[in-house]
Design a protein around this motif. Structure first.
Motif, short mmCIF file in Angstrom:
data_model
loop_
_atom_site.label_atom_id
_atom_site.label_comp_id
_atom_site.label_asym_id
_atom_site.label_seq_id
_atom_site.Cartn_x
_atom_site.Cartn_y
_atom_site.Cartn_z
N LYS A 39 70.01 36.35 17.11
CA LYS A 39 69.10 36.65 15.49
C LYS A 39 68.24 36.59 15.47
N THR A 52 58.08 33.47 15.90
CA THR A 52 59.31 33.01 16.22
C THR A 52 60.11 32.94 17.31
N CYS A 53 59.54 33.95 18.61
CA CYS A 53 59.90 34.11 19.31
C CYS A 53 59.93 32.73 20.85
N ASP A 55 58.76 29.87 19.62
CA ASP A 55 59.13 29.10 19.30
C ASP A 55 60.61 28.11 19.09
N ASP A 56 61.12 29.57 19.22
CA ASP A 56 62.79 29.06 20.33
C ASP A 56 62.97 29.58 21.25
N ARG A 58 65.35 28.93 22.81
CA ARG A 58 67.23 30.13 23.84
C ARG A 58 66.45 31.14 23.30
N CYS A 59 64.86 31.98 22.67
CA CYS A 59 64.27 32.89 22.88
C CYS A 59 63.99 33.96 24.11
N GLU A 78 68.87 36.40 24.01
CA GLU A 78 68.35 35.24 24.96
C GLU A 78 68.83 35.25 26.53
#
Length: 326
Positions: A39, A52-53, A55-56, A58-59, A78
């Motif tokens: 992303k 942003t990383c 909160d995800d 997958r990151c 990922e």
């Protein structure tokens, strides 16, 4: 393999009134992890990219364009760099970026590729910007850009490709920036706005990173006929044989070019009468129709022109017979 002592540090980041705790096994300047981005977003600042990383789920790590003048590119990865002691061999050299890994993963590992190992040997990115960037052709919605190819580094297995960045200024949205890639020394930028000035730069890149950008090329897309008619058309009798016609400019965003003239059409309200017209050069936006028939009703419209021709006519205004004021 020699042992590697890794010091972990806590980063306390306050972003949007939230506290974020992130472990940083790796932080490397001028490096990025490629081929594992799932992303890409635009971050308002570095901390925004961290959040942003974080909160995800997958990151695992991210690449952030720290040298950006305004909003920076934030790429979410990922997978985890597999061997922290050999991290320099797992990352691409990319000036202005920072790589940071905030999590570990037992299942998603990033093994260093052969290309990444080549870059770890300090083989340089392209060192010269593309020259002679110019517009070879243009339409109302496209710019065909060409440039001279940069020299190829024969020690690399892949010849350089190119990144083309183009932008225009919008009163509603500010700067609108788009980046596209081109395998050869030309590209046709399509889907552009009519008669809009674009700033274009080109840089060469290889598997080790980006080279320097070219000088900015500023060029407008071609103009078209106006999309709309002049506004606020008014007409009133000056005397029994003349009518004064006035109008406003074509609305902003509807001109699609430089207005060079106006055409005033007027017709007597009688059967089988030919419409007459008068041309008025910009910036004049009024005209006195003379030598008219007395006691006859007239219908009047006005349209505007660029070098491509006249656009649509305005809604008609009817001046009654013998009426001196309207």
């Amino acid at each position: 393999m020699p042992k590697c002592l890794i010091f972990l540090k806590l980063l306390l980041v306050f972003v949007q009134h939230k506290l974020i705790f992130a472990i940083q096994p790796i932080t490397k300047n001028d490096r990025v992890l490629t081929s594992h981005v799932f992303k890409a977003v635009t971050a308002s600042d570095w901390f925004n990219c961290v959040q942003t990383c974080h909160d995800d789920p997958r990151c695992i790590s991210y690449n952030y364009q720290r040298s950006a003048e305004a909003n920076g590119l934030c790429e979410l990865n990922e997978c985890e760099v597999e061997d922290l002691c050999d991290k320099d061999e797992s990352l691409f050299h990319s000036p202005g970026f920072v790589f940071q890994q905030i999590r570990t993963s037992a299942t998603h590992k990033c093994a260093a590729s052969r290309e990444e190992n080549i870059c770890a040997l300090n083989i340089p990115v392209p060192t010269t910007p593309p020259q002679n960037v110019e517009v070879a052709n243009k339409t109302i919605t496209s710019l065909f850009i060409t440039w001279d190819a940069v020299p190829t580094n024969q020690s690399l297995e892949r010849i350089p490709e190119y990144k083309v960045t183009y932008s225009f200024m919008s009163s509603k949205h500010g700067g609108n920036v788009t980046v596209v890639t081109a395998p050869t020394a030309h590209i046709n930028l399509t889907g552009l706005r009519i008669y809009r000035k674009y700033n274009v730069t080109v840089l060469a890149f290889n598997q080790c990173g980006d080279g320097p950008s070219s000088e900015i090329l500023s060029e407008k897309t071609d103009e078209d006929k106006p999309k709309a008619a002049p506004g606020n058309l008014k007409a009133e009798r000056n005397n029994s044989t003349s009518i004064l016609v006035k109008w406003d400019r074509v609305p902003n965003g509807k001109r699609d070019g430089k207005i060079i003239s106006y055409r005033v059409n007027y017709t007597r309200s009688e059967p089988d009468v030919i419409t007459m017209s008068e041309e008025v050069k910009e910036p004049n936006r009024e005209f006195l129709l003379t030598n008219l028939y007395t006691n006859v009703e007239y219908t009047i419209t006005v349209s505007a022109s660029t070098t491509k021709g006249y656009g649509p006519a305005s809604a008609p205004v009817v001046v009654p017979a013998g009426d001196k004021k309207r």
